[in-house]
Design a protein around this motif. Structure first.
Motif: not given
Length: 137
Positions: A19-30, A40-53
């Motif tokens: 989830c952290r790896a997915i969360g740092v993806n910056t190429t999926w602008e669409n 099996k995602i927890g709090d850390e994974g949720a945080t990684a997702i929400v921080r992707n701007d």
């Protein structure tokens, strides 16, 4: 891959690391839909997702049956997903605090549906949701 609109990885075991790896993806602008249920995602994974701007077009976020608890508070604080229409966090460990925080989000003006089935929300969270959550009709 930069034109990806939907990512479905449900019922895998990507866990926090994936989830952290997915969360740092910056190429999926669409990206419009992200489906990571039963992964099996927890709090850390949720945080990684929400921080992707980069994911400013996200409309559908489905995180059913994971281990998200306090990470729901991070999700509720999203300031980038102003196009979000559907949020499903069913079967997670969301507390009253998480339920209350969903009502404080002022960015989700397009939100039509939020699912919080089989979470740990009790009467305080339900009261806040009942009084404060305004879904677009």
């Amino acid at each position: 891959i930069g034109k990806t609109e939907k990512l479905q990885l449900a019922i895998n075991q990507i866990g926090e690391k994936g989830c952290r790896a997915i969360g740092v993806n910056t190429t999926w602008e669409n990206l419009k839909g992200l489906y990571l249920s039963g992964d099996k995602i927890g709090d850390e994974g949720a945080t990684a997702i929400v921080r992707n701007d980069t994911w400013i077009n996200l409309e559908f976020l489905q995180l059913i049956n994971n281990n998200i608890g306090k990470g729901a508070i991070e999700l509720a604080g999203s300031t980038i997903w102003n196009k979000l229409k559907f949020l499903d966090l069913s079967e997670n460990n969301i507390s009253d605090e998480g339920g209350i925080d969903f009502t404080r989000n002022t960015i989700w003006k397009q939100l039509k549906r939020i699912n919080l089935v089989r979470t740990e929300i009790r009467w305080k969270g339900a009261l806040a949701l009942g009084l404060g959550l305004k879904l677009k009709q």
